[in-house]
Design a protein around this motif. Structure first.
Motif, PDB file in Angstrom:
ATOM      1  N   ALA A   1       0.831  -1.204   0.000  1.00 20.28           N
ATOM      2  CA  ALA A   1       0.000   0.000   0.000  1.00 20.28           C
ATOM      3  C   ALA A   1       0.865   1.253   0.000  1.00 20.28           C
ATOM      4  CB  ALA A   1      -0.936  -0.004   1.210  1.00 20.28           C
ATOM      5  N   GLY A   2       1.973   1.201   0.727  1.00 22.24           N
ATOM      6  CA  GLY A   2       2.869   2.343   0.738  1.00 22.24           C
ATOM      7  C   GLY A   2       3.513   2.599  -0.603  1.00 22.24           C
TER       8      GLY A   2
ATOM      9  N   ALA B   1       2.269   1.762  -3.524  1.00 23.85           N
ATOM     10  CA  ALA B   1       1.210   2.290  -4.391  1.00 23.85           C
ATOM     11  C   ALA B   1       1.013   3.784  -4.163  1.00 23.85           C
ATOM     12  CB  ALA B   1      -0.089   1.530  -4.155  1.00 23.85           C
ATOM     13  N   ALA B   2       1.032   4.192  -2.911  1.00 24.08           N
ATOM     14  CA  ALA B   2       0.847   5.609  -2.597  1.00 24.08           C
ATOM     15  C   ALA B   2       1.999   6.444  -3.145  1.00 24.08           C
ATOM     16  CB  ALA B   2       0.728   5.794  -1.087  1.00 24.08           C
ATOM     17  N   VAL B   3       3.215   5.926  -3.046  1.00 27.66           N
ATOM     18  CA  VAL B   3       4.378   6.647  -3.566  1.00 27.66           C
ATOM     19  C   VAL B   3       4.289   6.771  -5.093  1.00 27.66           C
ATOM     20  CG1 VAL B   3       6.887   6.536  -3.863  1.00 27.66           C
ATOM     21  CG2 VAL B   3       5.867   6.035  -1.635  1.00 27.66           C
ATOM     22  N   LEU B   4       3.874   5.714  -5.750  1.00 28.57           N
ATOM     23  CA  LEU B   4       3.713   5.751  -7.211  1.00 28.57           C
ATOM     24  C   LEU B   4       2.667   6.787  -7.619  1.00 28.57           C
ATOM     25  CD1 LEU B   4       3.864   1.930  -7.988  1.00 28.57           C
ATOM     26  CD2 LEU B   4       5.346   3.643  -9.037  1.00 28.57           C
ATOM     27  N   HIS B   5       1.523   6.767  -6.962  1.00 29.08           N
ATOM     28  CA  HIS B   5       0.472   7.729  -7.301  1.00 29.08           C
ATOM     29  C   HIS B   5       0.922   9.162  -7.015  1.00 29.08           C
ATOM     30  CE1 HIS B   5      -2.881   5.205  -8.536  1.00 29.08           C
ATOM     31  NE2 HIS B   5      -2.586   4.362  -7.570  1.00 29.08           N
ATOM     32  N   ASP B   6       1.699   9.335  -5.959  1.00 28.01           N
ATOM     33  CA  ASP B   6       2.204  10.661  -5.632  1.00 28.01           C
ATOM     34  C   ASP B   6       3.148  11.171  -6.722  1.00 28.01           C
ATOM     35  OD1 ASP B   6       2.715  12.966  -3.965  1.00 28.01           O
ATOM     36  OD2 ASP B   6       4.607  12.033  -3.387  1.00 28.01           O
ATOM     37  N   ALA B   7       4.060  10.316  -7.158  1.00 27.00           N
ATOM     38  CA  ALA B   7       4.989  10.712  -8.226  1.00 27.00           C
ATOM     39  C   ALA B   7       4.241  11.014  -9.516  1.00 27.00           C
ATOM     40  CB  ALA B   7       6.021   9.614  -8.448  1.00 27.00           C
ATOM     41  N   ALA B   8       3.239  10.207  -9.819  1.00 29.26           N
ATOM     42  CA  ALA B   8       2.452  10.447 -11.033  1.00 29.26           C
ATOM     43  C   ALA B   8       1.730  11.788 -10.958  1.00 29.26           C
ATOM     44  CB  ALA B   8       1.453   9.314 -11.234  1.00 29.26           C
ATOM     45  N   ALA B   9       1.142  12.074  -9.804  1.00 31.20           N
ATOM     46  CA  ALA B   9       0.351  13.300  -9.649  1.00 31.20           C
ATOM     47  C   ALA B   9       1.218  14.552  -9.625  1.00 31.20           C
ATOM     48  CB  ALA B   9      -0.484  13.210  -8.368  1.00 31.20           C
ATOM     49  N   ARG B  10       2.385  14.459  -9.010  1.00 34.62           N
ATOM     50  CA  ARG B  10       3.209  15.661  -8.829  1.00 34.62           C
ATOM     51  C   ARG B  10       4.231  15.887  -9.935  1.00 34.62           C
ATOM     52  NH1 ARG B  10       6.482  16.524  -4.211  1.00 34.62           N
ATOM     53  NH2 ARG B  10       6.557  14.343  -3.505  1.00 34.62           N
ATOM     54  N   ALA B  11       4.704  14.796 -10.576  1.00 33.54           N
ATOM     55  CA  ALA B  11       5.815  14.965 -11.509  1.00 33.54           C
ATOM     56  C   ALA B  11       5.522  14.527 -12.929  1.00 33.54           C
ATOM     57  CB  ALA B  11       7.039  14.192 -10.992  1.00 33.54           C
ATOM     58  N   VAL B  12       4.606  13.574 -13.104  1.00 35.02           N
ATOM     59  CA  VAL B  12       4.411  13.009 -14.442  1.00 35.02           C
ATOM     60  C   VAL B  12       3.232  13.665 -15.158  1.00 35.02           C
ATOM     61  CG1 VAL B  12       3.956  10.913 -15.766  1.00 35.02           C
ATOM     62  CG2 VAL B  12       5.468  10.835 -13.757  1.00 35.02           C
TER      63      VAL B  12
ATOM     64  N   ALA C   1      12.331   7.707  -5.221  1.00 34.55           N
ATOM     65  CA  ALA C   1      13.466   7.295  -4.389  1.00 34.55           C
ATOM     66  C   ALA C   1      13.281   7.748  -2.943  1.00 34.55           C
ATOM     67  CB  ALA C   1      14.765   7.856  -4.974  1.00 34.55           C
ATOM     68  N   GLU C   2      12.838   8.971  -2.745  1.00 38.72           N
ATOM     69  CA  GLU C   2      12.632   9.472  -1.388  1.00 38.72           C
ATOM     70  C   GLU C   2      11.527   8.697  -0.673  1.00 38.72           C
ATOM     71  OE1 GLU C   2      11.855  13.594  -1.953  1.00 38.72           O
ATOM     72  OE2 GLU C   2      13.935  14.091  -2.450  1.00 38.72           O
ATOM     73  N   GLY C   3      10.440   8.431  -1.375  1.00 40.76           N
ATOM     74  CA  GLY C   3       9.327   7.712  -0.764  1.00 40.76           C
ATOM     75  C   GLY C   3       9.675   6.275  -0.436  1.00 40.76           C
ATOM     76  N   LEU C   4      10.374   5.588  -1.345  1.00 35.96           N
ATOM     77  CA  LEU C   4      10.741   4.200  -1.105  1.00 35.96           C
ATOM     78  C   LEU C   4      11.776   4.086   0.010  1.00 35.96           C
ATOM     79  CD1 LEU C   4      10.926   3.019  -4.820  1.00 35.96           C
ATOM     80  CD2 LEU C   4       9.090   2.551  -3.176  1.00 35.96           C
ATOM     81  N   ALA C   5      12.674   5.060   0.092  1.00 32.43           N
ATOM     82  CA  ALA C   5      13.665   5.052   1.170  1.00 32.43           C
ATOM     83  C   ALA C   5      12.997   5.169   2.534  1.00 32.43           C
ATOM     84  CB  ALA C   5      14.669   6.188   0.960  1.00 32.43           C
ATOM     85  N   ARG C   6      11.912   5.912   2.602  1.00 32.81           N
ATOM     86  CA  ARG C   6      11.187   6.012   3.876  1.00 32.81           C
ATOM     87  C   ARG C   6      10.523   4.684   4.234  1.00 32.81           C
ATOM     88  NH1 ARG C   6       9.735  11.160   1.770  1.00 32.81           N
ATOM     89  NH2 ARG C   6       7.749  10.309   1.003  1.00 32.81           N
TER      90      ARG C   6
END
Length: 287
Positions: free
Chosen positions: A25-26, A28-39, A72-77
Motif C-alpha cells: 500500500a505504501g 502504491a501511494a508513492v507511485l500515485h504521488d509521483a504520477a500526480a506531482r511529476a508526471v 526514491a525518497e518515498g521508497l527510502a522512507r
C-alpha cells in the motif's frame, strides 16, 4: 548485510510475503504521488528544452528526473535498509548497477515509455520492483492515465488493483506476438523476421514494457521477445507475468535476475506452452 542479523529483514518463507505485502500500500501511494506531482503535470506540456537525448532513440525528460526523486525518497522512507537503483541515477553513475545484487534493492523506472510520453501519447507507466539478492520479490506497474495498478509478490500471485488475476492467452491461431527488434543486431533481426515471424500474427510493440507485460496477462498478446533486458524495464513485469501463470525466462530457460541485466534475450508468454513453442523455434535457429 546478513539478513539473519536483522530481524526486520530476515526473509524466511513466512516473513518474505509479510514484508512485501506490508509495503504494498505504501509503494502504491508513492507511485500515485509521483504520477500526480511529476508526471501528469508535464504530460503534453513539455517544452523542447525539457527533453534531452541520452542515446540514439532514447530520451529523458524533466518529468523522469522529478519522478525518480519522488519515488526514491518515498521508497527510502518505506524500507531504508534497501539500496536504490533508479534508471536516471544509474545513467549518471553506472557504478550503481553493482547494487542490484544487494541484500535488498529498490529498482525504479520513473517513466517507462519515455519516447511515447515525450511525444504526448500513451502508453507509458511508472514501475518499481524490490529485489532480494538479485531476485525480484515484488513489483508494481502503474498506468497513470487510467490508474491501473498491476502488482505481484513472489509466491503470492498477481493482482490488478484488488483483483487477483490469471494470465490468459488470446486464443488466436496463429498466436499474437509483439516482437521488439529495436536492439537486435542485423543478423538476428533478419533471422527473427524470416524464421520466427511467419509462425505468428505480428502486432506493433507499444515501446513500453509497462504496457507490454500486462497485455500478456490480459489476453491482448500471447508472446513477446525482448533483446535488451535492463532491470528497471523488466523486473516488475517478469514477476507479474510469472505470478499470473504465464512464463518469462531467458531463451535458454534460465530465470531472469536483475543483476544479470547485461545479458540479452528474454521470452515472455501468456502460458508455459506458448513459451516452450517459441523457445524451441529460437533454439533451432541457434538464437
Amino acid at each position: 548485510m546478513d539478513l539473519r542479523s536483522h530481524p526486520r529483514l530476515y526473509l524466511d518463507q513466512r516473513g518474505l510475503p509479510l514484508l512485501t505485502q506490508a509495503l504494498s500500500a505504501g509503494v502504491a501511494a508513492v507511485l500515485h504521488d509521483a504520477a500526480a506531482r511529476a508526471v501528469l503535470p508535464h504530460y503534453q506540456q513539455l517544452e523542447s528544452h525539457q527533453i534531452d537525448s541520452k542515446a540514439a532513440d532514447d530520451v529523458v525528460t524533466v518529468a523522469d528526473k522529478e519522478a525518480e526523486l519522488i519515488l526514491a525518497e518515498g521508497l527510502a522512507r518505506l524500507l531504508p535498509e534497501a539500496a536504490i537503483v533508479g534508471e536516471e541515477a544509474a545513467h549518471a553513475d553506472p557504478a550503481l548497477l553493482d547494487r542490484l545484487g544487494d541484500a535488498l534493492c529498490w529498482i525504479i523506472d520513473p517513466i517507462d515509455g519515455t519516447n511515447n510520453f515525450a511525444a504526448g501519447r500513451p502508453p507509458f507507466g511508472l514501475m518499481v520492483a524490490l529485489a532480494q539478492a538479485g531476485e525480484t520479490i515484488a513489483g508494481w506497474i502503474l498506468d497513470p492515465l487510467t490508474g491501473r495498478l498491476c502488482h505481484a509478490h513472489r509466491g503470492q500471485g498477481a493482482w490488478i488493483g484488488e483483483e487477483r488475476i490469471s494470465a490468459r492467452a488470446t486464443g488466436n491461431e496463429p498466436p499474437v506476438a509483439a516482437i521488439s527488434v529495436v536492439f537486435m543486431d542485423p543478423a538476428r533481426r533478419a533471422a527473427i523476421r524470416d524464421h520466427i515471424a511467419p509462425h505468428y500474427t505480428l502486432v506493433d510493440i507499444p515501446r513500453c514494457a509497462a504496457e507490454q507485460y500486462p497485455r500478456l496477462v490480459l489476453g491482448v498478446n500471447d508472446l513477446s521477445i525482448f533483446e535488451r533486458t535492463l532491470a528497471w524495464d523488466h523486473a516488475p513485469g517478469v514477476l507479474f507475468v510469472n505470478e499470473a501463470g504465464g512464463k518469462v525466462a531467458r531463451s535458454d530457460g534460465r530465470p531472469y535476475r536483475v543483476d544479470e541485466a547485461h545479458l540479452p534475450g528474454l521470452i515472455a508468454a501468456a502460458s508455459p506452452a506458448l513459451w516452450d513453442d517459441l523457445a524451441g523455434r529460437l533454439q533451432m535457429l541457434g538464437a
